[in-house]
Design an enzyme around this catalytic site. Structure first.
Site, mmCIF file in Angstrom:
data_model
loop_
_atom_site.group_PDB
_atom_site.id
_atom_site.type_symbol
_atom_site.label_atom_id
_atom_site.label_comp_id
_atom_site.label_asym_id
_atom_site.label_seq_id
_atom_site.Cartn_x
_atom_site.Cartn_y
_atom_site.Cartn_z
ATOM 1 N N THR A 10 0.779 -1.186 -0.121
ATOM 2 C CA THR A 10 -0.167 0.008 0.136
ATOM 3 C C THR A 10 0.836 1.319 -0.034
ATOM 4 O O THR A 10 0.723 2.112 -0.939
ATOM 5 C CB THR A 10 -0.962 0.207 1.273
ATOM 6 O OG1 THR A 10 -1.674 -1.324 1.202
ATOM 7 C CG2 THR A 10 -2.035 1.289 1.270
ATOM 8 N N ALA B 178 12.621 -4.357 -3.759
ATOM 9 C CA ALA B 178 12.370 -5.661 -3.558
ATOM 10 C C ALA B 178 11.021 -6.033 -2.874
ATOM 11 O O ALA B 178 10.561 -5.223 -1.950
ATOM 12 C CB ALA B 178 13.547 -5.921 -2.270
ATOM 13 N N VAL C 1 4.074 8.354 12.281
ATOM 14 C CA VAL C 1 2.882 8.572 13.126
ATOM 15 C C VAL C 1 1.886 9.526 12.387
ATOM 16 O O VAL C 1 2.430 10.778 11.592
ATOM 17 C CB VAL C 1 3.770 9.574 14.200
ATOM 18 C CG1 VAL C 1 2.468 10.112 15.217
ATOM 19 C CG2 VAL C 1 4.669 8.803 15.093
ATOM 20 N N LYS D 59 2.532 5.018 18.284
ATOM 21 C CA LYS D 59 2.707 6.265 17.803
ATOM 22 C C LYS D 59 2.926 7.171 18.914
ATOM 23 O O LYS D 59 3.737 8.078 18.742
ATOM 24 C CB LYS D 59 1.510 6.550 16.870
ATOM 25 C CG LYS D 59 1.491 5.755 15.533
ATOM 26 C CD LYS D 59 -0.044 5.775 15.084
ATOM 27 C CE LYS D 59 -0.271 5.242 13.673
ATOM 28 N NZ LYS D 59 -1.589 5.032 13.410
#
Ligand code: NDP
Ligand code: HSE
Length: 436
Positions: A13, A43, A132, A205
């Protein structure tokens, strides 16, 4: 000048978004960075799919170590995720003298101390804006934009999946599990969605933000983590009646005794901007002494929003990689030899206010007993709401909002209230933050 050469590890994604945005905005990015930035090697376990994304001009391999071994690669971008192979690859890339960009909050929150020390020793950068709040440049804001300030606290909606679930439950009255399935289908959730719903992703986060805000080492193991799985639709409704919204917040505060580091559902006054952040959006409030309160809002996940942050790091490294390492912005904002040893406070020492919901017998004197226990513990009540018992019902719900008190006192008071024969079910406790 020769373009900076980038090797991507993992083109899922975020990796595919990074490749696409870098190509689409190549010209403007070059004007900003001062030289070209090109992905020349990728990769991925699925070589055929990777080739179909990047085309014939980029070398695609199945073994990520070949990227690290390529002497022409200047920056390695780790977009695989997790703490397994990703950790080994990041450490190997650093050892090979490559700068690293990663979106992997789990890896840095748990192994950041080791990774930043290795990078410091080698004089390379490890950049993690995307780790974050996705596309929101909150790392840059905390590390550089607010550098004049003594930061006092930060509080954020930093997990899109759980914010989406809470928003849909409140707006549409949908059940938790149905909304979770939607969040997974929309691609917001982590590979393991328990990381989202149990608060672990948000804790990763907030651990990173806390380290940068207060100049302390990353200490995920000391964070208090509570997710949204025990929340009930009725609590969302009662909170609404009292003028609050329930949000999963990542909170870190500086106190004289230490640093609070916690993730849990929270009642937030409905009139606060952050209470109105809906769906999968993220927002972080930061309170600092000179600037006051600032708020950062935007998309915390998704292919291109996250790619936006990855590429911002690539541009930063392109500008700075020839600088003396001592003149670069430190990984965690503070110079490594100037870190603070303020402890992370145990949850029992945290001071906050509370929402309590009790299923109680509909009898005279019940309220007096409950409030008596709170009064004995020196816990002051802010508001009380009692649901009218339905026809034929012998029980009702009692909702109490308290003022601030230390969590240990609340734990003790709750244990005493739970012993009352008129309290008929486990008491629900949700913490409350006024954020003013
Ligand atoms: P994806 O699962 O979509 O992509 C990961 C890719 O890495 C897959 O293509 C996978 O291949 C590949 N991969 C797995 N193992 C290896 C390996 N050993 N060598 C090479 N490639 C490998 O993940 P995301 O792109 O969603 O996430 C990447 C990172 O970004 C994670 O750390 C995540 O937490 C973080 N992040 C993600 C956000 C988002 O919105 N998705 C937002 C912010 C951060 P295969 O599919 O064949 O297994
Ligand atoms: N699972 C994460 C979220 C993705 O829902 O916010 C972005 O880190």
């Amino acid at each position: 000048m020769k373009p900076i050469q980038v090797g991507l590890l993992g083109i899922g994604t975020v990796g595919s978004g990074t490749f696409e945005v870098l190509n689409r905005n190549q010209e403007e990015i070059q004007r900003r960075a001062g030289r070209g930035i090109e992905v020349t090697m990728v990769a991925d376990l699925d070589v055929a799919r990777a080739k179909s994304i990047v085309g014939a001009n980029v070398q695609v391999v199945g073994d990520a170590r070949k990227v690290i071994a390529n002497p022409d690669i200047d920056i390695v971008v780790e977009l695989i995720g997790g703490y397994g192979i990703a950790k080994q690859l990041v450490l190997e890339a650093i050892e090979a003298g490559k700068h690293v960009v990663t979106a992997n909050k789990a890896l840095l929150a748990v192994h950041g101390t080791e990774i930043f020390a290795a990078a410091h020793k080698k004089g390379v950068m490890v950049a993690f804006e995307a780790a974050v709040a996705g596309g929101i440049p909150i790392i840059k804001a905390l590390r550089e934009g607010l550098t004049a300030n003594r930061i006092q606290w930060l509080a954020g909606i930093i997990n899109g999946t759980t914010n989406f679930i809470l928003s849909e439950m409140r707006d549409k009255g949908l059940a938790f599990n149905d909304v979770l399935k939607q969040a997974q289908a929309l691609g917001y959730a982590e590979a393991d969605p328990t990381f989202d719903i149990e608060g672990v992703d948000a804790a990763h986060k907030v651990t990173l933000m806390s380290a940068i805000a207060f100049g302390v080492p990353v200490q995920f193991d000391k964070a208090y983590v509570e997710g949204i799985t025990k929340l009930e639709a009725q609590d969302i409704k009662y909170a609404e009646q009292l003028g609050y919204r329930i949000k999963l917040l990542g909170i870190s505060k500086r106190t004289t005794a230490g640093i609070e580091l916690r993730v849990h559902p929270c009642l937030v006054p409905a009139k606060r901007l952050i209470a109105n952040v809906e769906g999968a959006m993220n927002a972080v409030m930061v309170h600092a002494d000179a600037v006051g309160t600032t708020l950062y809002y935007g998309k915390g996940a998704g292919s291109e929003p996250t790619a936006s942050a990855v590429i911002a790091d690539l541009v930063d490294i392109t500008r700075l990689h020839t600088a003396d390492p001592l003149n670069r912005v430190p990984h965690l904002a503070f110079q490594p030899d100037a870190m603070s040893n303020l402890p992370i406070l145990p949850m029992a020492e945290v001071v906050t206010s509370y929402y309590l919901r009790m299923r109680v017998a509909d009898q005279a004197g019940v309220l007096a007993k409950v409030t008596g226990i709170l009064a004995n513990a020196d816990i002051s009540i802010d508001a009380v709401l009692q649901r009218e018992a339905g026809e034929g019902e012998s029980h009702t719900d009692l909702i109490i909002l308290t003022h601030d008190c230390v969590e240990a006192k609340m734990n003790q008071a709750m244990a005493e209230m739970q012993q009352l024969s008129t309290v008929l079910a486990p008491i629900t406790r949700i913490r409350k933050e006024e954020l003013n």
